[in-house]
Structures are given as structure tokens and as C-alpha cells.
Design an enzyme around this catalytic site. Structure first.
Site, PDB file in Angstrom:
ATOM      1  N   GLY A 150       3.811  -2.464  -2.346  1.00 25.67           N
ATOM      2  CA  GLY A 150       5.034  -1.750  -2.135  1.00 25.67           C
ATOM      3  C   GLY A 150       4.821  -1.230  -0.518  1.00 25.67           C
ATOM      4  N   CYS A 151       6.092  -1.254  -0.023  1.00 20.68           N
ATOM      5  CA  CYS A 151       6.362  -0.872   1.466  1.00 20.68           C
ATOM      6  C   CYS A 151       5.698   0.362   1.921  1.00 20.68           C
ATOM      7  CB  CYS A 151       7.585  -1.079   2.095  1.00 20.68           C
ATOM      8  SG  CYS A 151       8.789  -0.186   0.881  1.00 20.68           S
ATOM      9  N   ASN A 152       6.087   1.265   1.149  1.00 20.64           N
ATOM     10  CA  ASN A 152       5.406   2.705   1.382  1.00 20.64           C
ATOM     11  C   ASN A 152       3.895   2.793   1.240  1.00 20.64           C
ATOM     12  OD1 ASN A 152       8.190   4.037   1.811  1.00 20.64           O
ATOM     13  ND2 ASN A 152       8.334   3.857  -0.356  1.00 20.64           N
ATOM     14  N   VAL A 153       3.507   2.089   0.474  1.00 23.71           N
ATOM     15  CA  VAL A 153       1.999   1.960  -0.033  1.00 23.71           C
ATOM     16  C   VAL A 153       1.434   1.426   1.179  1.00 23.71           C
ATOM     17  CG1 VAL A 153       0.229   1.177  -1.276  1.00 23.71           C
ATOM     18  CG2 VAL A 153       2.640   1.721  -2.427  1.00 23.71           C
TER      19      VAL A 153
END
Lengths: 352, 352, 352, 352
Positions: B152-155
Site C-alpha cells: 500500500g502507498c501509505n505503508v
């Protein structure tokens, strides 16, 4: 009887000064007198603040005591350092409202550490909602003074989100974190490369990371007044591509021994601000966006408890130029002059 | 010898799929085969992604196994739940890269808790930079698989900022906070009222406040792999008016017994990522803006210690669609196919 | 004596309806009654328009005649076609104000050509500043009616810029061009892919290019009323990344036989609007920006003659939701109800 | 054989210079030598252009002949006036590419009228697509020179949209109008109040209204070269809140005696640019948005005939820093150096 209060504004050409003019122009009891500036003295106001056509033909005067004196109220929207010098020359009977930082901090060491100059003394703090754990209410102090220091915009957002949970105590104030999404008008009108539109558009830019921001000691001071014994806060502002607005996300662990519940936190927040005209507690689970605050003196707040992270999350959205600066000034002025506190202010934002 | 790898993309009409196309189009070894979609099947790609004129005349096909099979690589850019079903029908010899969440989490309970459906199993994780405290290096896992789950991008932003300080240990991972300024493309192309431009412009909008965001268990998983015994993180994403970009501000107290110094933290960060082609450690005191990452596979990171707050501040900026999604997919694909890891990727952003 | 006018709003959940609520909420003589919606009926208004906390606890009702009747004024903020049906069932003594297009055009053929449905009849046009070459002044028509059709937002911008030069005649109205930079709220709250924030941010998007925009016949009608014999206008709207605002750039060759001079054009423009409270003629050489109009009922206009191009350039900036829609509605309502025309409106914008 | 061309860049700290660096950095045949600046000489490039990490450790040198000499190519990204002086001192065998205006205009009177200084002479014009009604093709001129003047960004947008219809002739070039939505990077990095983010966000700001923009004589010159006998153009640029991009809307009446049809216009446009790698004619009725051009050397064009207005509408979208400036420079450099014209350039934009 219609009461008229005359107001001079020093530093009328900047964003904070301009916002005060915008609000004063619509205020039923204020009459704008001298409007002064430094490099832009001599210009018509229309060349500087084209959004206030009613004042377009006023001429910006030089910032001198002669021009500022003989008004009921003098508002100072000046770089820090400059306010103290002018204020000292104004009559003690004039209500002087400083939008700058010079008279906010009570601790001279804090001032000197963060601002690098000598301390000019402390004035009553223009945040009527400030909770004072001891002594008179903040409104009483404001009703009884001729000198008011208006809070910093980021400080207001963090304080309003956090202070209800300090004395209860719900939160551990020694492990606070705050990250703020802030609009560019908060950085003022000074010409700096990172404030250019081409740099701002499509970008999120942090600044003053790691504890250097001058609003930190002011937050610490407020939360201490609200009843905290020790305050430590990690504070990170992030410029995002909007002209106005602050969204503050503040977190803290529960106070030792406390097992928090979102319902109870929300009820406490609601009770705390039940009679505040300009603090709006959103329903549980509803989070504020800054757009709703544009042009309004409203601060939206909410709270939740994240059980897995064991952290209380407190949020506040406001318009940095209104509730964060010029609206707070009007609100405090109203109190000091014995006017209705809401006069000239609205809770309705210009959105979308 | 020039090696050509054929690639099919399912879900080519969305933002993640489109970004994969953009990068694949410029990749020296990839040849795009079937491009499929759901409601937009039948349309020319030019009607959906006008920024890729070289593919404008391609027609979007239906997302069927027949269309996807017979390629060396199949990229799945589908809503969660859909990937698992398709992947199960593709040959074991096909490299399948899932841009969605279905195969990221190892713990079925976490999956079920956050996604509310049954767990589809776990694939090697498409973050070559992930630090593994134990067992083989992440690149080795990626070099040896036909199934990859892209993070995931935020991850990715939170993990890259934080993981160097986990096993050392510099930070107390039980008291992490992360606030992210995120661009709107991260929310996908689904038509929802809060994603309208009129709502976004001039506003900062938080969402999934208080621990409900689905990226949380993935962060916990990564930091555990990097060596943390316990992880608790308060995670707050804030949508800000930009189309791309994530700026993650992560904070943590020092690990018990540690007295941190910024210099030492910075040196450790620099050493950790010394050989990473796509992680760029900025000089001490320089903080990243998201604009610099636009279109690039670069993650900029930095760290400082705020002594007064007793908190370590870690920051990461990246492009959510590139290093946060499609760039990570290309990078992992390169490793899995034995290509140069940097092939088809750039570290240069499109700024201002 | 304090006069109170009760107002119902149908379609209160959209942007136009919401803006009417914003203004009505601050109007000294209006009292909001029933607020109705279609799919959002049953929701509290706070869930739809969080920027108006004073109305947050009001519930949106269904749009029925029963709910709308028994008010002094009914405001219709509905998709075209829907207004006519409801208006027909309201008493002739109720002031009905249509923010939509149904009753703007006088020519049924024009209506049918651009809207594809049968014509519902024409109401007095809610633009008090409209110049009528013949017959009664527009304000007289508005003071004497119970039915008002509020102009289209783009139409208002183009008309206010252009009409002073039509009858004089300074311009050749058969060769007009207009290109408008328009904010996204003008496109309404409907969920369409090109209105997503990710599409809008960092982009300028034209639409309805080449003569298909429905505002064209309305502009032609206005300029004809203002005295033009023939009108032909090339009209191109361009969506740009702002939530509000229209900047219209209109050009025309000089009328046959006329040798224009900027000074004289400017003097004529100034004289034309000398007594208009909501049209502000900027000084020669000063051009308006839309930010100055945000939230205000002001239209800024200016004119110049480009000798080399032999073309007169006329410009107008306004807030599409205020002077372009809801502000015009309030202004017309004030006239029709015998209130002060400026009541509830401001000329001061929220800027920066 | 791999050919390497060494390039020095004077004025590397600005937006045009920085964009040239971005493209040159990814170009297979260019090797960047001296990078020079004025006030920022001595700084590492990473402090000025953080989006190009591969060059972060390069130091900006002073802009001297000594530093610039001894490269195959010298690119000048300097304020007008400065280029001519430096170019005069460089060897005639060095390829000098001027991103500024100094050598674009052929008519000394036009230069003096618009720029107020003496004319420095004319260089071959760096627009390979320029149609020359007479004499050699533009690519031939560029293949045969050591001096290239890169066009103005707005000029490129207007010229590419308009020139196909000039000699045919489809349009009357004596009655052209052009309105351009332009991003802020086009205004450069100079610190001016109206370029501040707080002024730009939420606003559309016109400038140089009424015929004063310096790009006007350059447009006239191009269209004359393309075969127009007389050219008169009303030209209005409008700054809108995006960092990059130009959307030009150009209109003209049909040429005398011509009865245009959209189909035929579109076919003519398609035929004109059939072999141009960087001009993309969109399908009939599809209009370009600037986002699709971000970072790409693509110019999207289209045309329609508005029968009611009797006006041909021509539109062009491009990235002002790429096809509008640095991409055109690379394209021209490739031609002059005998490289593949597309080397180092992409037609794929970074969107959304």
C-alpha cells in the site's frame, strides 16, 4: 444607542492586517481610521487588498504614532519586535491589540530562546476560550485590559483541540504530537522562494521540523495554564496547497491510570465547549475539513480513542486568518469594549 | 541480447493501472499485451488515459482469464477481493503482480478484521527495501517467486521512514504516530462526493481517523519483520489538494535507555539506505517536499531528534502512484524477471 | 419595524442551494423554513453543508408541494425541467425564484434547441443590472413580479462585461469571443469522472467547445435586450483548479465606423455602472482576479482597446455561486420584496 | 557507436534551466558539464532542484565564459539581454541554444518596441514543426546551424494550434483571438507578490491584457512565415492555479469566401501533423486538458467550426516547460547534432 469604536490598523498591507480590515469593514460598531503600512505607504488600499472595494480609495499612511494615536483601538499587525516599540508610545487608555508574537509569552527565557531578542512583557491573551485551571476566567482578563496579545494561528488550533483533556486529566501531556496541514496565507506576504505558487502547487512542504517552530512555547504555556504539570509536544507544520486553513491532528497517550472511551471523551469535549459560540464539536466520527471554516470564526473539533494504538486523537480545523488571527482579535476587542462577543463575526464558512 | 517480457494489465482503466501503463510504456524490456477493464471495456485507451498517446488506439478488453493468459506477466489493478479470484486461475509459471491488498497480510485474522472477507493467502511482498531481521533478504524472496503483492502507498512511506530505527533499536515502536498528507489519486477513481474537485480545492480533509485505516496492519507487519517486538501506531491520513504525493510524518519516543542524537540517527539512516537506488537520504535539516517525487520512483527520507519533546521525527515523501504503487511493481517485476532493478524507472521528478 | 420573510429552498443539498442557505442565514430579514432535497432527504443539513453550523440540526425534507407551500418565498435549486413542474403548483402570490434554467429564455425554439425539452415559459430575469434598451428598467420588472428566473453564472459574467458597449455602440456584436476560466463548483455536485479532484488538480479542462454550451442563447438574449441587433458569440469555458470563481475575457472588434480609445471606453463603463452597488469598475489598466470576489456579490469589470489587434477587450470576474447564482437571487428577492437591495449581501471578498 | 554530446547550462537555477537538466539527465547521448548560476552560484544543485537527485552533489558555478566554453553545446537560460552578451563570446563552432527571447524576432523594430533594448540579431527558430510557406523547411535550418532561439511557451501553443489553417487559407488571420490558461512556472522564479502561493490558490489572474505581452510579435512572425499576409491577434494570458501547463483557445473567422466544416478542418489538421512526433491531433470533439501533457513533449491540438458564431476554434495544450521550452530545446539540439529527434523526450505525460 449605536456605539461606534474607532480603530487604527498598523501593518494594514499584510495578510493579517487585511483580514482584520475585512472583518472590521462588516462590523456594526467599528469605524476604521488610520490604516498604515511600511513600504506600501502612499498606495491606495485597492492596490493592496482588491477584495475590499469599500476601502479601495483609502490611502495607506506611514506607521507613525501621530497617525495611530487618537483612536479608541489600535491594532498592530507588524513583524515581531516592531509591535512592542509602538505599543510603548500609545496611551494606556487606548486598547492596543497585537496580532504579532511580542506579548504572548510570559517566560522571558522562552521568548529569548525562540525569538532571539529581549522580552517586551506579557499582555492578556486574546483567546477567550482558554481554560484557566486557576484564577479568573480568560474573558474576565480580556474585559479588564487595554492590551491584548492575539494568539498564534497554529497555537489556537492545537490548544482548542487539546485543552479540554488536560486537567481532567484524560491525556498524558508529556507525549503530545501535533502535525498541522496549513495554508500559505499563514506564512505571510514576505517574498520567499518556497512560498512561490509554482513551488506550492502539487506539493506538501514541511518546515520547522524537529522542535524549532516559535509556536511551541506558546502551546506549552497554554496547556500549562489549562492545568498540565508538564508539557512536551512534537510539532510539525506542513504547508499544503490552499490559501487558508489549518487542520491540526494532535495525539497523546491516555493519562496514567485512565482507560479512555470515545463516548466519554466526546461527551467531555461537548460539555467543555457547550457555551462557546465559536467552537463547534462535531458529532462522533465526523471529522472537520478546513474548507468549512473559510472566512468564519469557527473552530471545529472532535476526538476519538484509538484503542489499538492506545492513543487519543484530537483534531481541530479553523481558518488561520479568522479564528487563528483577525477573528480572535475582533472577538477579544468586542469583549474588551463591552460589545456583544459575536459582533462582526460569523460562524458560516464560504464553502465549497 | 534484448529481452522482451510480455505484460497484461487487468484493471487498466484506474489510476494504479494507468500508472503502470505509463511506466511500462517507457520500459526498455516490457511489451504491453492485453489491457482489460470492467465497465470501460470496449473503449479506446485514449478515452481513459489521454496522457499516453502511444497507447491511445488500444482497446480495453474484458477482464477474463482468456484475455490475461499467455503473457509472461499479469498485473492486477483490481478492487480487493477480485485479484485473488483471478490469480487462482492463472498458471503458476506466470508472474502475477497484485497492486491490490488481497495478498499482503500474513495474518488471516488481521485480514478479516480490516477487510471483512476471508483471507486469500500471502505472497512475497513487493518492497525490495524491506528490512528483514531474520531469514532471507527481501530481494531474494522477490527473485524467487511468481507471485508478488505490491505494498500500500501509505505503508511504503511509513515503512521506509521508520524501519531503519526499529531493530537498532532507536525508537520505541509501541508509541508511534503517523500523519500523512496525501494526494487525491491515492483515493482512486471511484465517484464519491468527497473526492469531487469542488470539495478538495482549498481544503484539507482527514479520513479513517482513529485506527480504522486498512494500511495499519500492513505497517505493523512490516515493522515486525524489520525487528520490532511490539508495534502500536496512531495513523491519520489527510487528503490535501494535490493529485499525487504522500508526505508522511512519523514520530516515536526513543527506545528505552537510548539517548538519541540527530547526527547519529542521520548517519544510521544514511548507512541503512546506502545501496538503495530508490531511497534518497536528504542532508541533515533538509526536509522533503512531495513535488520533487512526482513521476519518480524516489522516496526521500530524513530524521531528527527533538530533544525538548523527547521524540524522534522521521519523514518520507514519495509519489503514491510510483514508488507507492506502480513503480514498486516495476521494480519488483525487474527483480523477479532478472532484469536490472532500475530498468524503466527514474529517480528524477517532474517539478515544479 | 423588522420585516421577516419566510423562505423555503428546494434542492438545498446542492452547491447553488447551499450557497443560498449561506447567504440567507446571514440575511437580516429572511427566515429559513423548509429545506428539501431528493436523494438526501432525511439527512441532517450538517452532513451535507458542514460550513453552516447554525443549520446543522435542520433535517432535509422531501421536495413536495406540501413542504414548500406556506412560505413567502420558494427558491428552486433543481435540475432543469424539475423547476417548471413545481412552480406550476405554487400559489401565484408566492415569490418563486428559480436558480435553474427553465424560465430564462424567451424563445421556445432556442430552449428546445439547447435543452431538448418543451419550453416552460419565461419569467422576469434576475439580473437587476441588465440594460434594457427599450421598455421598463429591469429593477421595475423585478419589483413587480412573483416569479424570477436567476441568470446562469457564465452569462452574468459575459453580460456585465459586454452590455455597456452594445447600444452605444462601441462593439461589433456579431464577432464576439468569450473564454472563461471557471471553478469547479459551477459544474455542480453531480458525480462525473472529469469532476474528480485527481483530474482537476494541475489541469485546465475545456468543455462544451464550439458552440454547444447552454448559456450561449441566454447571452445572446441579454445583449439583444441591451440593444444589439445581431449577436454572434464564440463561447469557451475552461475548468481550472479552483472551487469558485469565473474570469470572463470577452473581445469584440469596434463597431463599424468607431475608432475606440481606452480612456473613453473606461469612462463609459464607469458611467454605466456608476450607481450599481455590485458592479465595481477597476481603475484603467487594473485587471480583476477571481480571488477578490470569493463569497462577495461583487462583479469586477474593466475594458481596454488593443489597437494593434483592433479589438476591444472586456473582462469580468465574479463568484459563480454568489453574483453568479445565489447572490443574484438574494438581490432580486430583496427588490421583489421591497427590502433594501443590498440586504444580506456583501461586496467584500474572502481573500487571499 | 554511442555518441556523447557535452552540454553546459547557464542559468541552471531557474525553472527553464532546471527543466533542461531534468530532460538532459535522462537523455541517452547528453553529458552535463558546467552548470552555472548568478546569485546561487556556489550552492549544490540539490538545494535548488531537489527533484534531480542524480545531480544533487553538483555545484553551481559562476556564469563565465571560462566555465561555459569547451562544451559541444551551451544552453542559455538567462534573462533577456544577458544571452546575447554571452553568446557573442562563444566559439562559432559551439552549438548555442538560447531559451530566452533575445534572438527570436527578425524585426528590430518589433524587438525594440516590446523589449526596449537594441536588437541582438536573429537565430534559427527552435520549432521544428513551424510551417514555412517559402524556402527551406524549418528542420533543415535547424540541422544546419550552431545557434538556435527556442520559442516562447505561449507562442508555441498558439502557433501549433493556428498555423495549419493560415496558408490553406481557412482562417482570417486579421481577427485572431487567443486566451491562454497558464501555469505559474511560466512566470519564472522571480519573487513577485502576485506569484505568491496565497495569491494564486483559488484565483484566476490575467496579466498583460490588451496587447502588451512580448509573445505577440513572435506569434505574428510565425504566422507570417506560415503564409499569412496580415496578422492581428488579441492575446490574453490568465494565470490559473497549476504549476505547469498552457491551454490556448484560439479563434478566428473563416477566411473570406470559405465555408468551413469541422470534418474538413479536422482532416486538414490531421494531415498537416501526420508525421510530427510531438503533435497529437485528438479525435473530433475531444478537447485536450493540460494534465495529460505534464512532463511530456506532446502538444495536443484540435479544431472545430462554430457555425452560429461563424468562428473556427483551435485549441492546443502543452507543458510550458517541456514542449514550451526545454523539450523544444532538446528536440532542436537533437536535430542540430544529428541525433534521433525523439532522443531523451517522451510523449507520455505524468497524469493524473
Amino acid at each position: 444607542m449605536h456605539m461606534t469604536v474607532t480603530v487604527a490598523v498598523a501593518g494594514a498591507s499584510g495578510y493579517a492586517g487585511g483580514e482584520f480590515l475585512r472583518l472590521a469593514q462588516g462590523h456594526p460598531h467599528l469605524e476604521l481610521g488610520a490604516l498604515t503600512a511600511h513600504t506600501q505607504a502612499g498606495l491606495p488600499l485597492g492596490a493592496v487588498h482588491p477584495h475590499i472595494p469599500a476601502l479601495a480609495h483609502r490611502t495607506l499612511l506611514a506607521t507613525t504614532i501621530d497617525n495611530l494615536a487618537h483612536h479608541d483601538v489600535v491594532v498592530l499587525a507588524l513583524p515581531h519586535g516592531a509591535s512592542a516599540e509602538i505599543a510603548a508610545q500609545l496611551p494606556a487608555t487606548t486598547l492596543v491589540i497585537d496580532l504579532g508574537a511580542d506579548h504572548r509569552l510570559t517566560d522571558p527565557h522562552e521568548w529569548e530562546h525562540y525569538y532571539g531578542s529581549s522580552h517586551a512583557g506579557t499582555w492578556p491573551y486574546g483567546m477567550p476560550e482558554l481554560i484557566r485551571a486557576h484564577g479568573p476566567a480568560q474573558r474576565q482578563l480580556l474585559g479588564d485590559t487595554r492590551r491584548i496579545a492575539v494568539p498564534g494561528c497554529n497555537v489556537t488550533a492545537v490548544t482548542l483541540a487539546t485543552q479540554p483533556f488536560v486537567a481532567s486529566p484524560h491525556i498524558d501531556t508529556t507525549a503530545l504530537t501535533a502535525v498541522l496541514a496549513v495554508g500559505y496565507s499563514g506564512a505571510g506576504k514576505t517574498l520567499k522562494p518556497h512560498l512561490l505558487a509554482a513551488e506550492a502547487l502539487g506539493s506538501a512542504q514541511p518546515y520547522a521540523v524537529g522542535g524549532s517552530h516559535r509556536h511551541i512555547p506558546e502551546i506549552v504555556q497554554n496547556l500549562s495554564i489549562a492545568g498540565a504539570e508538564n508539557v512536551a509536544i512534537s510539532f510539525t507544520p506542513v504547508l499544503v496547497p490552499m490559501s487558508r486553513g489549518i487542520l491540526a491532528t494532535v495525539t497523546a497517550p491516555p493519562a496514567p491510570g485512565v482507560t479512555p472511551a470515545t463516548d466519554e471523551l466526546h461527551a467531555h469535549l461537548t460539555a467543555t465547549y457547550a457555551h462557546e459560540p465559536f467552537v463547534d464539536v462535531l458529532p462522533p466520527g465526523v471529522w472537520p475539513s478546513t474548507a468549512a471554516t473559510t472566512g468564519a470564526n469557527t473552530a471545529y473539533v472532535n476526538v476519538t480513542y484509538d484503542q489499538r494504538a492506545n492513543r487519543i486523537v484530537m483534531m481541530c480545523a479553523l481558518d488561520n486568518l479568522v479564528k487563528g488571527t483577525a477573528g480572535a482579535a475582533i472577538q477579544s476587542l468586542n469583549i474588551a469594549q463591552g460589545l456583544t462577543e459575536q459582533a462582526g463575526l460569523t460562524t458560516t464558512g464560504v464553502a465549497p
